[in-house]
Design a protein around this motif. Sequence first.
Motif, PDB file in Angstrom:
ATOM      1  N   PHE A  48      -5.210  -9.830  -3.860  1.00 40.34           N
ATOM      2  CA  PHE A  48      -4.260  -9.864  -2.750  1.00 40.34           C
ATOM      3  C   PHE A  48      -4.938  -9.470  -1.444  1.00 40.34           C
ATOM      4  O   PHE A  48      -6.012  -8.873  -1.454  1.00 40.34           O
ATOM      5  CB  PHE A  48      -3.082  -8.918  -3.046  1.00 40.34           C
ATOM      6  N   VAL A  49      -4.289  -9.807  -0.326  1.00 38.04           N
ATOM      7  CA  VAL A  49      -4.819  -9.411   0.986  1.00 38.04           C
ATOM      8  C   VAL A  49      -3.708  -8.785   1.817  1.00 38.04           C
ATOM      9  O   VAL A  49      -2.541  -9.173   1.720  1.00 38.04           O
ATOM     10  CB  VAL A  49      -5.444 -10.596   1.762  1.00 38.04           C
ATOM     11  N   ASP A  50      -4.083  -7.820   2.621  1.00 39.75           N
ATOM     12  CA  ASP A  50      -3.211  -7.223   3.631  1.00 39.75           C
ATOM     13  C   ASP A  50      -3.234  -8.190   4.808  1.00 39.75           C
ATOM     14  O   ASP A  50      -4.243  -8.327   5.501  1.00 39.75           O
ATOM     15  CB  ASP A  50      -3.780  -5.844   3.994  1.00 39.75           C
ATOM     16  N   SER A  51      -2.124  -8.872   5.051  1.00 40.24           N
ATOM     17  CA  SER A  51      -2.124  -9.973   6.024  1.00 40.24           C
ATOM     18  C   SER A  51      -2.533  -9.512   7.420  1.00 40.24           C
ATOM     19  O   SER A  51      -3.247 -10.221   8.125  1.00 40.24           O
ATOM     20  CB  SER A  51      -0.741 -10.638   6.067  1.00 40.24           C
ATOM     21  N   PHE A  52      -2.087  -8.318   7.815  1.00 36.95           N
ATOM     22  CA  PHE A  52      -2.427  -7.847   9.160  1.00 36.95           C
ATOM     23  C   PHE A  52      -3.918  -7.583   9.287  1.00 36.95           C
ATOM     24  O   PHE A  52      -4.566  -8.028  10.236  1.00 36.95           O
ATOM     25  CB  PHE A  52      -1.625  -6.581   9.506  1.00 36.95           C
ATOM     26  N   ARG A  53      -4.486  -6.875   8.321  1.00 36.12           N
ATOM     27  CA  ARG A  53      -5.924  -6.569   8.394  1.00 36.12           C
ATOM     28  C   ARG A  53      -6.781  -7.810   8.136  1.00 36.12           C
ATOM     29  O   ARG A  53      -7.917  -7.887   8.602  1.00 36.12           O
ATOM     30  CB  ARG A  53      -6.288  -5.458   7.414  1.00 36.12           C
ATOM     31  N   TYR A  54      -6.250  -8.782   7.432  1.00 34.67           N
ATOM     32  CA  TYR A  54      -6.967 -10.051   7.233  1.00 34.67           C
ATOM     33  C   TYR A  54      -7.226 -10.717   8.581  1.00 34.67           C
ATOM     34  O   TYR A  54      -8.317 -11.236   8.834  1.00 34.67           O
ATOM     35  CB  TYR A  54      -6.141 -10.966   6.326  1.00 34.67           C
TER      36      TYR A  54
ATOM     37  N   TYR B 222      -6.663  -9.042  11.684  1.00 31.52           N
ATOM     38  CA  TYR B 222      -7.066  -8.074  12.712  1.00 31.52           C
ATOM     39  C   TYR B 222      -7.758  -6.866  12.067  1.00 31.52           C
ATOM     40  O   TYR B 222      -7.211  -5.757  12.065  1.00 31.52           O
ATOM     41  CB  TYR B 222      -5.841  -7.610  13.505  1.00 31.52           C
ATOM     42  N   PRO B 223      -8.952  -7.065  11.515  1.00 31.81           N
ATOM     43  CA  PRO B 223      -9.599  -5.989  10.753  1.00 31.81           C
ATOM     44  C   PRO B 223      -9.914  -4.738  11.567  1.00 31.81           C
ATOM     45  O   PRO B 223      -9.977  -3.646  11.005  1.00 31.81           O
ATOM     46  CB  PRO B 223     -10.878  -6.649  10.227  1.00 31.81           C
ATOM     47  N   ASP B 224     -10.095  -4.892  12.873  1.00 27.35           N
ATOM     48  CA  ASP B 224     -10.531  -3.748  13.688  1.00 27.35           C
ATOM     49  C   ASP B 224      -9.504  -3.311  14.728  1.00 27.35           C
ATOM     50  O   ASP B 224      -9.807  -2.476  15.584  1.00 27.35           O
ATOM     51  CB  ASP B 224     -11.843  -4.094  14.400  1.00 27.35           C
ATOM     52  N   LYS B 225      -8.303  -3.853  14.661  1.00 30.13           N
ATOM     53  CA  LYS B 225      -7.306  -3.548  15.690  1.00 30.13           C
ATOM     54  C   LYS B 225      -6.754  -2.133  15.490  1.00 30.13           C
ATOM     55  O   LYS B 225      -6.234  -1.812  14.422  1.00 30.13           O
ATOM     56  CB  LYS B 225      -6.176  -4.575  15.663  1.00 30.13           C
ATOM     57  N   GLU B 226      -6.877  -1.314  16.518  1.00 26.23           N
ATOM     58  CA  GLU B 226      -6.491   0.102  16.418  1.00 26.23           C
ATOM     59  C   GLU B 226      -5.135   0.363  17.062  1.00 26.23           C
ATOM     60  O   GLU B 226      -4.612  -0.453  17.810  1.00 26.23           O
ATOM     61  CB  GLU B 226      -7.556   0.978  17.097  1.00 26.23           C
ATOM     62  N   ASP B 227      -4.579   1.526  16.749  1.00 28.74           N
ATOM     63  CA  ASP B 227      -3.342   2.022  17.361  1.00 28.74           C
ATOM     64  C   ASP B 227      -2.151   1.119  17.095  1.00 28.74           C
ATOM     65  O   ASP B 227      -1.242   0.987  17.924  1.00 28.74           O
ATOM     66  CB  ASP B 227      -3.529   2.220  18.878  1.00 28.74           C
ATOM     67  N   ILE B 228      -2.141   0.471  15.932  1.00 26.19           N
ATOM     68  CA  ILE B 228      -1.007  -0.359  15.514  1.00 26.19           C
ATOM     69  C   ILE B 228      -0.326   0.357  14.351  1.00 26.19           C
ATOM     70  O   ILE B 228      -0.896   0.489  13.263  1.00 26.19           O
ATOM     71  CB  ILE B 228      -1.458  -1.764  15.075  1.00 26.19           C
ATOM     72  N   TYR B 229       0.900   0.801  14.589  1.00 26.57           N
ATOM     73  CA  TYR B 229       1.609   1.596  13.591  1.00 26.57           C
ATOM     74  C   TYR B 229       3.017   1.048  13.367  1.00 26.57           C
ATOM     75  O   TYR B 229       3.556   0.321  14.217  1.00 26.57           O
ATOM     76  CB  TYR B 229       1.675   3.069  14.044  1.00 26.57           C
TER      77      TYR B 229
ATOM     78  N   ILE C  13       2.443   1.846   7.593  1.00 28.23           N
ATOM     79  CA  ILE C  13       2.761   1.952   6.157  1.00 28.23           C
ATOM     80  C   ILE C  13       3.669   0.814   5.686  1.00 28.23           C
ATOM     81  O   ILE C  13       4.060   0.779   4.521  1.00 28.23           O
ATOM     82  CB  ILE C  13       3.391   3.316   5.818  1.00 28.23           C
ATOM     83  N   ASP C  14       3.996  -0.130   6.577  1.00 30.05           N
ATOM     84  CA  ASP C  14       4.829  -1.287   6.233  1.00 30.05           C
ATOM     85  C   ASP C  14       3.950  -2.532   6.281  1.00 30.05           C
ATOM     86  O   ASP C  14       3.222  -2.747   7.254  1.00 30.05           O
ATOM     87  CB  ASP C  14       5.985  -1.402   7.217  1.00 30.05           C
ATOM     88  N   TYR C  15       4.042  -3.344   5.253  1.00 33.05           N
ATOM     89  CA  TYR C  15       3.037  -4.386   5.046  1.00 33.05           C
ATOM     90  C   TYR C  15       3.648  -5.730   4.633  1.00 33.05           C
ATOM     91  O   TYR C  15       4.737  -5.785   4.056  1.00 33.05           O
ATOM     92  CB  TYR C  15       2.095  -3.994   3.901  1.00 33.05           C
ATOM     93  N   PHE C  16       2.896  -6.779   4.890  1.00 29.47           N
ATOM     94  CA  PHE C  16       2.996  -8.046   4.173  1.00 29.47           C
ATOM     95  C   PHE C  16       1.677  -8.238   3.426  1.00 29.47           C
ATOM     96  O   PHE C  16       0.621  -8.404   4.045  1.00 29.47           O
ATOM     97  CB  PHE C  16       3.239  -9.220   5.123  1.00 29.47           C
ATOM     98  N   ILE C  17       1.756  -8.180   2.115  1.00 29.93           N
ATOM     99  CA  ILE C  17       0.610  -8.395   1.237  1.00 29.93           C
ATOM    100  C   ILE C  17       0.795  -9.765   0.581  1.00 29.93           C
ATOM    101  O   ILE C  17       1.879 -10.047   0.050  1.00 29.93           O
ATOM    102  CB  ILE C  17       0.546  -7.311   0.133  1.00 29.93           C
ATOM    103  N   VAL C  18      -0.214 -10.620   0.613  1.00 29.10           N
ATOM    104  CA  VAL C  18      -0.064 -11.953   0.017  1.00 29.10           C
ATOM    105  C   VAL C  18      -1.208 -12.236  -0.952  1.00 29.10           C
ATOM    106  O   VAL C  18      -2.287 -11.653  -0.845  1.00 29.10           O
ATOM    107  CB  VAL C  18      -0.009 -13.057   1.099  1.00 29.10           C
ATOM    108  N   SER C  19      -0.928 -13.114  -1.895  1.00 35.75           N
ATOM    109  CA  SER C  19      -1.971 -13.561  -2.819  1.00 35.75           C
ATOM    110  C   SER C  19      -3.156 -14.118  -2.044  1.00 35.75           C
ATOM    111  O   SER C  19      -2.971 -14.808  -1.028  1.00 35.75           O
ATOM    112  CB  SER C  19      -1.433 -14.655  -3.751  1.00 35.75           C
TER     113      SER C  19
END
Length: 253
Positions: free
Chosen positions: A184-190, A192-199, A217-223
């Motif tokens: 699986f992948v964390d869609s946001f970090r996929y 924006y791997p280095d984007k800071e101050d996003i909560y 702590i809230d995510y969209f995780i996809v296959s």
Amino acid sequence: MTMKLVSWNVNGIRACVRKGFLDYFHEVDADFFCIQESKLQEGQIDLELKGYYQYWNYALRKGYSGTAIFTKHKPLSVSYGVGDLETEEEGRIITLEYNNFYLATVYTPNSKRDLARLGERLEWEDKIREYLVELDSKKPVILCGDLNVAHEEIDLKNPRSNQGNSGFTVEERQKMTKLLDAGFVDSFRYLYPDKEDIYTWWSYMSKVRERNIGWRIDYFIVSKKLAQNIIDSEVHSTVMGSDHCPVLLNIDI
């Protein structure tokens, strides 16, 4: 086909409705709108959401936990809970099945400030991962919700002072890594791997949100097989109404 999905821990849907939930709901016009911490029982709210099917999972305990999915697309099947999970009584998961994917919304148990629930939380993580891997073997999965963990140091404002605290223990973070490693992948970090101050969550303490001292702590995780289909993964941090903000996924599916 491009789909728009939203996930929001509303921290009590009745209170959130009083604070403008419906304005945001209609403005964003999502195909799927998932909520966590609905904090009510059946019959305690009548949401008029024209054009949407509604699926609710209520906790047995009043005013606690609970999840819901509002969707424009009628599913092939709907399931609540996972196997023999004790926390099914807390209304923490709903899964919708479609022709070419599954959508699951989850409200992960908090391990508590004193970590009294950490052991139970880690068991939950293992069962959820096994469940998602089993689904993924049939068709791709989109998982969303309040997963109650900041995965990496970049995902919270003060990682050093929060080491070992609930939501940032080594054990909880390792479980998230293990989930991602299972396909699986964390869609946001996929994207924006280095984007800071996003909560996505801020304490109610004075001026904490204004100063953006938060946790993601809230995510969209996809296959992983869907990773290339991700168009955007957004955090709507200016939307008020809860101590969490909505997160959004645009994806071709």
